[in-house]
Design an enzyme around this catalytic site. Structure first.
Site, PDB file in Angstrom:
ATOM      1  N   TYR A  97       1.593  -2.038  -9.849  1.00  0.00           N
ATOM      2  CA  TYR A  97       1.494  -3.503  -9.776  1.00  0.00           C
ATOM      3  C   TYR A  97       2.063  -4.239 -10.985  1.00  0.00           C
ATOM      4  O   TYR A  97       2.666  -5.303 -10.830  1.00  0.00           O
ATOM      5  CB  TYR A  97       0.046  -3.912  -9.511  1.00  0.00           C
ATOM      6  CG  TYR A  97      -0.328  -3.801  -8.050  1.00  0.00           C
ATOM      7  CD1 TYR A  97      -0.200  -4.900  -7.204  1.00  0.00           C
ATOM      8  CD2 TYR A  97      -0.795  -2.608  -7.511  1.00  0.00           C
ATOM      9  CE1 TYR A  97      -0.539  -4.804  -5.860  1.00  0.00           C
ATOM     10  CE2 TYR A  97      -1.129  -2.499  -6.166  1.00  0.00           C
ATOM     11  CZ  TYR A  97      -0.988  -3.600  -5.346  1.00  0.00           C
ATOM     12  OH  TYR A  97      -1.305  -3.505  -4.001  1.00  0.00           O
ATOM     13  N   GLU A 139      -7.094  -1.293  -0.911  1.00  0.00           N
ATOM     14  CA  GLU A 139      -6.421   0.006  -0.884  1.00  0.00           C
ATOM     15  C   GLU A 139      -7.347   1.108  -1.387  1.00  0.00           C
ATOM     16  O   GLU A 139      -7.343   2.223  -0.847  1.00  0.00           O
ATOM     17  CB  GLU A 139      -5.140  -0.069  -1.721  1.00  0.00           C
ATOM     18  CG  GLU A 139      -4.047  -0.892  -1.053  1.00  0.00           C
ATOM     19  CD  GLU A 139      -3.034  -1.457  -2.024  1.00  0.00           C
ATOM     20  OE1 GLU A 139      -2.940  -0.957  -3.170  1.00  0.00           O
ATOM     21  OE2 GLU A 139      -2.326  -2.415  -1.642  1.00  0.00           O
TER      22      GLU A 139
END
Length: 401
Positions: A97, A139
């Site tokens: 990320y 997730e």
């Protein structure tokens, strides 16, 4: 999705919406130019979608959707779920990320120029990490569910191609069995497998392929359509043989049959969009509860038809009603189990088939999905009973969210 950003940040993002409308594509294009320099990240993307611009278009739509719904992000729960499932299929982890954050914020600063005030950049930094944490949390839940599910796994697992079946000139099915001989996760009808390929002279290619077999514990079947200039699909058609090893991640995807079972079900597909429907049809045929199921499929001609024997077999069970439309040809066979039609599926015909209490599942090319969604909404079906999957990336803006 109940949490929200602070009021000041939301106000700044809303004020930026006209900029996204005007320059969203440029921002995302610049973001990818920065992001894909890193090979670790580049290997996570389908580069054919970069080349034709669809990945850029899809993310630009998603960014606008996020900004438009910034005051009520519950509207984006389906989009978040779809993205999270894709990320898990590709084994994306929290370490990835920050790369995206740097690329996105750098692109915003570059395209906005003098308009990129410290307040605006701070607001977008907060917004990115706010959404990133929503995705990472979801997730993590999906990864955990896979860790504890019988036969499941995380990461890549070696599978052996047990058989290759030519379904048509353009479609080939691969039967995949785990190389270690251990059980596999029983997939939910409608889910897909993510495949890790290492193609000589091209490198890593990651692809998603819907599971076209009934849920089971020994093998999966994926059915691959050879796309025009398709790197991965062409390689599989040319090189896949029994005994070949493929790296596969556990079944993912949220385009699945909802529980409890609705009063009636309509399945709508076009082209290779029938692959997840085959898994659904198998499960519905075996289901103990009786619910009306109507399967409607569109293909160009009898020559492009795949699973030509499977659909009549399901229809002969008496649980499923089936119609097939040949958009550019006429039927070449008649059987009592399946109604076959020459010509395109018309809106008027479809409207006559809609049970107002049905839940509808749609899969196929973007335009087909968009057209079907519009017809069903015009018939009064609520969004909650219209579920869809598009192959590749949506190029129709209102499908993204």
């Amino acid at each position: 999705m109940n949490a929200s950003l602070d009021e000041k940040t939301r106000a700044i993002l809303t004020a930026c919406l006209p900029v996204l409308e005007a320059d969203g594509m440029r921002i995302i294009k610049e973001m990818y130019a920065r992001l894909l320099v890193k090979q670790e990240i580049r290997d996570l993307f389908n580069m054919s979608h970069q080349e034709d611009g669809r990945q850029i278009e899809a993310l630009a739509y998603a960014l606008k959707a996020f900004t438009r719904h910034i005051d009520d992000l519950s509207e984006l729960k389906n989009m978040v779920e779809r993205i999270a499932e894709k990320h898990v299929g590709l084994n994306i982890r929290p370490r990835h990320y920050p790369f995206v954050a740097d690329a996105l914020l750098g692109a915003l600063a570059d395209i906005l120029g003098d308009r990129a005030t410290s307040e605006i950049m701070e607001a977008w930094g907060k917004a990115y990490w706010f959404l990133a944490h929503i995705l990472m949390d979801r997730e993590a839940q999906i990864y955990h569910a896979k860790e504890v599910a019988p036969g499941s796994w995380t990461g890549w697992r070696s599978f052996t191609v047990r058989a290759c079946v030519k379904e048509s000139d353009l479609v080939m099915s691969l039967i995949l069995a785990p190389s270690d001989g251990r059980p596999i996760m029983r997939h939910q009808p409608g889910q897909y497998l993510s495949i890790h390929l290492d193609i000589p002279s091209h490198g890593v290619a990651l692809r998603h392929y819907s599971i076209s077999s009934d849920p089971g514990h020994e093998t999966y079947r994926i059915s691959v359509r050879r796309a025009y200039k398709g790197l991965a699909s062409s390689w599989l058609h040319e090189k896949a043989r029994p005994g070949m090893l493929l790296q596969v991640s556990a079944p993912s995807g949220d385009f699945t049959l909802v529980e409890p079972m609705p009063k009636s079900i309509i399945l709508l597909s076009a082209g290779i969009g029938l692959t997840p429907m085959m898994s659904m049809l198998g499960a519905l045929s075996d289901a103990q509860t009786r619910r009306p199921v109507h399967y409607i499929h569109v293909t160009r001609s009898p020559e492009t038809e795949v699973f030509a024997e499977d659909i009549p077999r399901h229809a002969q069970s008496g649980k499923i009603r089936a119609d097939i439309f040949y958009s550019r040809s006429k039927p070449n066979r008649i059987d009592g189990a399946v109604r076959r039609h020459a010509g395109r599926l018309s809106p008027d015909w479809l409207k006559d088939q809609i049970d107002p209490e049905a839940t509808c599942y749609i899969c196929g090319p973007d335009k087909f999905v968009h057209d079907m969604v519009c017809i069903l909404r015009a018939c009064g079906l609520p969004k909650s009973r219209i579920r869809y999957e598009f192959f590749g990336l949506a190029s129709v803006e209102d499908l993204v969210a």
